[in-house]
Enzyme design. Structure first.
Site, PDB file in Angstrom:
ATOM      1  N   ASP A  39       0.829  -1.204   0.000  1.00 25.32           N
ATOM      2  CA  ASP A  39       0.000   0.000   0.000  1.00 25.32           C
ATOM      3  C   ASP A  39       0.870   1.264   0.000  1.00 25.32           C
ATOM      4  O   ASP A  39       0.745   2.121   0.873  1.00 25.32           O
ATOM      5  CB  ASP A  39      -0.919   0.034   1.225  1.00 25.32           C
ATOM      6  CG  ASP A  39      -1.756  -1.218   1.366  1.00 25.32           C
ATOM      7  OD1 ASP A  39      -2.160  -1.774   0.337  1.00 25.32           O
ATOM      8  OD2 ASP A  39      -2.013  -1.629   2.514  1.00 25.32           O
ATOM      9  N   GLU A 217     -11.366  -0.784  -3.793  1.00 26.70           N
ATOM     10  CA  GLU A 217     -10.684  -0.048  -2.728  1.00 26.70           C
ATOM     11  C   GLU A 217      -9.493   0.704  -3.302  1.00 26.70           C
ATOM     12  O   GLU A 217      -9.299   0.772  -4.511  1.00 26.70           O
ATOM     13  CB  GLU A 217     -10.238  -1.026  -1.635  1.00 26.70           C
ATOM     14  CG  GLU A 217      -9.387  -2.174  -2.140  1.00 26.70           C
ATOM     15  CD  GLU A 217      -9.331  -3.326  -1.159  1.00 26.70           C
ATOM     16  OE1 GLU A 217     -10.102  -3.329  -0.181  1.00 26.70           O
ATOM     17  OE2 GLU A 217      -8.504  -4.238  -1.371  1.00 26.70           O
TER      18      GLU A 217
END
Length: 334
Positions: A39, A217
């Site tokens: 991420d 997402e």
């Protein structure tokens, strides 16, 4: 979600394979050094680069991991952002999570804003926090931060999940926070551009993309050529070589939407055009984020390396645009 899911040494595998069109951007660079990250977010500061990512579960308090680079190509580990999670996290979640997730770095004036997520896997008892730094030093990226507490929270019964934050400062001087994962999908709230907290005068929760409870997402937004581009990740994250993450994109004339893909399918109805998917040793690319690199817009993302047993790795790519104005990425590194 750019799920700050266990960034342990040996997690996963990447997948890539995007389109190319128009003049096309250059090939994606071959990165070297310590690339293990999940991420990722990248910020260029005075010609040097700072990256942050999801914390390792139950290591150094699960706090955010930091990387640095002098040129954006060779990366070194720079430890963690402290060794303890902010006090608000355990209070909001009812327990301290194994790690913090999905940070995002941005600058306005001399201030650097760091948003991050705290959650429990598979639940929407979550919160997005903010830390600020008046003068981020890329040589000492863990120094100078002040935690400002929670910006936005969600709980069981809410229709959204307060994780995977991304801040965008638009050309009109306003600031916005995109976020969300599963549940009702990607949401947007307006921020006070200076404090970094939610803007008191606008309490509207905007809906940008949804798959009817399915996996969408890692929202990231780019303003370019009269459009706002929404980048998201579809499908399964955080499963190493079994990950099916891939990067999708849509666009809109207004930041609040409606966003549609190349075929005109609304992103609120599951639409999205594929930008990058698994290819060769690069498995499950996703957790992407737009960042500014000199005069160019770039995308940073993680993938799971099939040659390294599925360890999550850092990758960057200059964003190009085809003749129809849709983003494209260059050829993948070997």
């Amino acid at each position: 979600m750019r799920r700050l899911f266990a960034l342990m040494l040996g997690l996963s595998t990447l997948a890539l394979g995007g389109g190319n069109g128009g003049s096309g951007p250059p090939a994606q660079p071959t990165l070297t050094g310590d690339l293990q990250i999940h991420d990722p977010t990248v910020l260029e500061v005075g010609g040097r680069y700072v990256a942050m990512g999801t914390g390792f579960e139950n290591i150094d308090g699960g706090t955010l991991r930091i990387k640095t680079s002098a040129d954006g190509l060779r990366w070194s580990d720079a430890g963690t952002l402290g060794t303890a999670q902010p006090a608000w996290v355990a209070k909001q979640l009812g327990t301290q999570p194994p790690n913090l997730w999905a940070p995002t770095l941005s600058r306005r004036g001399s201030t650097t804003y760091l948003y991050y997520a705290a959650s429990l896997f598979g639940k929407n008892t979550s919160g997005i926090g903010l830390a600020t730094n008046p003068h981020l030093d890329p040589a000492h990226p863990a120094a100078g931060w002040t935690d400002q507490g929670a910006v936005l929270t969600s709980k069981r019964g809410d229709t959204f999940n307060a994780i995977d934050p991304f801040r965008i400062d638009t050309n009109d001087g306003r600031a916005w926070l995109a976020f969300g994962s599963f549940w009702d999908g990607i949401k947007l709230r307006e921020l006070d551009a200076v404090s970094g907290k939610l803007r008191p005068g606008n309490s509207t929760l905007y809906s940008l993309a949804s798959r009817g409870g399915g996996a969408v997402e890692a929202a990231s937004l780019l303003e370019h050529g009269g459009y706002f581009y929404l980048f998201v990740s579809f499908d399964r994250c955080c499963a190493g070589l079994d990950s099916t993450y891939h990067i999708m994109v849509g666009r809109a004339k207004q930041i609040t939407g409606p966003y549609t893909d190349r075929e005109g399918v609304p992103m609120m109805k599951g639409g999205g055009s594929q930008l990058q998917a698994s290819s060769g040793r690069l498995i499950g690319p996703g957790g992407q984020e737009v960042y500014r690199n000199g005069a160019q817009d770039w995308l940073v993302y993680h993938y799971y390396d099939g040659d390294l047993g599925g360890t999550p790795q850092l990758q960057t790519a200059q964003i190009g645009f085809d003749a129809a104005g849709w983003p494209v990425l260059g050829a993948l590194p070997k």
